[in-house]
Design an enzyme around this catalytic site. Structure first.
Site, mmCIF file in Angstrom:
data_model
loop_
_atom_site.group_PDB
_atom_site.id
_atom_site.type_symbol
_atom_site.label_atom_id
_atom_site.label_comp_id
_atom_site.label_asym_id
_atom_site.label_seq_id
_atom_site.Cartn_x
_atom_site.Cartn_y
_atom_site.Cartn_z
ATOM 1 N N GLU A 76 -4.647 0.684 -1.752
ATOM 2 C CA GLU A 76 -4.482 1.977 -1.087
ATOM 3 C C GLU A 76 -4.146 1.760 0.381
ATOM 4 O OE1 GLU A 76 -3.702 4.876 -1.024
ATOM 5 O OE2 GLU A 76 -5.337 6.325 -1.073
ATOM 6 N N ASP A 77 -3.485 2.726 0.972
ATOM 7 C CA ASP A 77 -3.165 2.610 2.399
ATOM 8 C C ASP A 77 -4.383 2.913 3.282
ATOM 9 O OD1 ASP A 77 -3.120 5.328 1.769
ATOM 10 O OD2 ASP A 77 -1.196 5.736 2.695
ATOM 11 N N ASP B 177 -9.883 7.843 3.719
ATOM 12 C CA ASP B 177 -10.167 8.856 4.734
ATOM 13 C C ASP B 177 -11.437 9.605 4.292
ATOM 14 O OD1 ASP B 177 -9.324 10.378 7.076
ATOM 15 O OD2 ASP B 177 -8.649 11.937 5.716
ATOM 16 N N ASP C 294 3.010 7.680 6.330
ATOM 17 C CA ASP C 294 3.905 8.697 6.905
ATOM 18 C C ASP C 294 3.193 9.801 7.662
ATOM 19 O OD1 ASP C 294 2.808 9.916 4.442
ATOM 20 O OD2 ASP C 294 4.174 11.546 4.945
ATOM 21 N N ARG D 23 2.592 7.145 -2.118
ATOM 22 C CA ARG D 23 3.633 6.242 -1.712
ATOM 23 C C ARG D 23 3.178 5.300 -0.593
ATOM 24 N NH1 ARG D 23 8.090 10.852 -0.774
ATOM 25 N NH2 ARG D 23 6.408 12.249 -1.383
ATOM 26 N N GLY D 24 2.064 5.646 0.048
ATOM 27 C CA GLY D 24 1.661 4.975 1.287
ATOM 28 C C GLY D 24 1.401 3.487 1.201
ATOM 29 N N PHE E 150 -4.798 10.076 13.598
ATOM 30 C CA PHE E 150 -3.756 10.157 12.565
ATOM 31 C C PHE E 150 -2.764 9.036 12.814
ATOM 32 C CE2 PHE E 150 -0.316 11.679 9.963
ATOM 33 C CZ PHE E 150 -1.010 12.118 8.846
ATOM 34 N N VAL E 151 -2.585 8.181 11.811
ATOM 35 C CA VAL E 151 -1.752 6.996 11.983
ATOM 36 C C VAL E 151 -0.523 7.030 11.077
ATOM 37 C CG1 VAL E 151 -3.657 5.523 12.759
ATOM 38 C CG2 VAL E 151 -3.139 5.664 10.316
ATOM 39 N N LYS F 93 -11.236 4.859 7.609
ATOM 40 C CA LYS F 93 -11.756 5.742 8.668
ATOM 41 C C LYS F 93 -13.149 6.199 8.237
ATOM 42 C CE LYS F 93 -7.291 8.046 9.524
ATOM 43 N NZ LYS F 93 -6.651 9.391 9.523
ATOM 44 N N ARG G 92 7.441 5.817 7.843
ATOM 45 C CA ARG G 92 6.942 4.813 6.888
ATOM 46 C C ARG G 92 7.547 3.438 7.164
ATOM 47 N NH1 ARG G 92 4.301 7.406 2.530
ATOM 48 N NH2 ARG G 92 5.153 9.421 1.938
HETATM 49 P P1 IMP Z 1 -8.725 10.727 1.221
HETATM 50 O O1 IMP Z 1 -8.674 11.266 -0.185
HETATM 51 O O2 IMP Z 1 -9.156 11.781 2.193
HETATM 52 O O3 IMP Z 1 -9.504 9.470 1.363
HETATM 53 O O4 IMP Z 1 -7.236 10.524 1.651
HETATM 54 C C1 IMP Z 1 -6.569 9.382 1.521
HETATM 55 C C2 IMP Z 1 -5.108 9.665 1.718
HETATM 56 O O5 IMP Z 1 -4.869 10.544 2.813
HETATM 57 C C3 IMP Z 1 -4.393 8.382 2.080
HETATM 58 O O6 IMP Z 1 -3.938 7.753 0.932
HETATM 59 C C4 IMP Z 1 -3.257 8.882 2.919
HETATM 60 O O7 IMP Z 1 -2.162 9.168 2.090
HETATM 61 C C5 IMP Z 1 -3.743 10.158 3.533
HETATM 62 N N1 IMP Z 1 -4.113 9.933 4.937
HETATM 63 C C6 IMP Z 1 -5.350 9.848 5.446
HETATM 64 N N2 IMP Z 1 -5.324 9.605 6.763
HETATM 65 C C7 IMP Z 1 -4.020 9.514 7.100
HETATM 66 C C8 IMP Z 1 -3.341 9.235 8.329
HETATM 67 O O8 IMP Z 1 -3.927 8.997 9.393
HETATM 68 N N3 IMP Z 1 -1.981 9.196 8.262
HETATM 69 C C9 IMP Z 1 -1.291 9.438 7.114
HETATM 70 N N4 IMP Z 1 -1.886 9.683 5.946
HETATM 71 C C10 IMP Z 1 -3.241 9.724 5.936
HETATM 72 MG MG MG Z 2 -2.073 8.119 0.010
#
Ligand code: IMP
Ligand code: MG
Length: 179
Positions: A102-103, A106, A162, A45-46, A155-156, A134, A168
């Site tokens: 994508e938001d 990570d 969210d 949803r981000g 963490f943002v 990140k 959000r």
């Molecule tokens: P990844 O698979 O580890 O790259 O995760 C990506 C997803 O983790 C993003 O789409 C976010 O939904 C969530 N995420 C990563 N960092 C944060 C954060 O700082 N705040 C909130 N959601 C996060």
């Molecule tokens: Mg996400």
């Protein structure tokens, strides 16, 4: 779910986000042919606020919007490594121009999994944009084609993102500071 008390410190203002989106859309327009439809795929949803601003900045283009929901996160601030598709696209992407929105990148697991899945459907062109990156958290080798802002390992929340489903609706990106 009970959370520890926290405050939110602004990290990226609404104005800075808007200016960055303008610049990114100039690049996106240069990358995709003017006379062909672009399928903009938001990861739920981000990305819902980001995609809303992006497609309006692409207002002079023929744009179709679709959504996909993948999960690698529970309600905690730690990523699990398994990526599941909770909701697939409604439309076909074979032979089409696709931009995945994508938001945050990570660990990189979510987007690399989604891109792997979508490229198997043989789009004509498949590009990715993430509002935040990140890089210090990366566990798989993945880079989005466009990044809004590189941020440190914090963490943002806000602008669609969210913490346990809250915040959000903040118009800016803030970092969560536990008190
Ligand atoms: P990844 O698979 O580890 O790259 O995760 C990506 C997803 O983790 C993003 O789409 C976010 O939904 C969530 N995420 C990563 N960092 C944060 C954060 O700082 N705040 C909130 N959601 C996060
Ligand atoms: Mg996400």
């Amino acid at each position: 779910m009970a959370e520890r008390p926290y405050v939110i410190d602004q990290m990226i203002s609404a104005k800075a986000i808007a200016a960055r989106i303008e610049a990114l859309c100039r690049d996106i327009k240069a990358e995709f042919p003017k006379d062909e439809r672009l399928v903009v795929v938001g990861l739920l949803r981000g990305s819902f606020v980001f995609i809303a601003d992006l497609v309006r900045e692409l207002g002079d283009r023929d744009v179709e919007v679709d959504f996909l929901e993948a999960s690698s996160y529970g309600n905690a601030t730690e990523s699990s490594r398994e990526v599941r598709i909770l909701k697939d696209l409604r439309g076909e992407i074979e032979g089409r121009n696709v931009l995945v929105v994508e938001d945050i990148v990570d660990t990189g697991y979510t987007l690399s999994h989604v891109i792997h899945l979508l490229s198997a459907r043989r789009p004509k062109k498949l590009k990715t944009i993430a509002l935040l990156d990140k890089p210090s958290r990366r566990e798989v080798d993945f880079r989005a084609d466009w990044i809004g802002f590189e941020i440190p390992d914090e963490f943002v929340v806000g602008y669609g993102i969210d913490y346990a489903q809250c915040n959000r609706n903040l118009p800016y990106i803030g970092k969560v500071r536990f008190t």
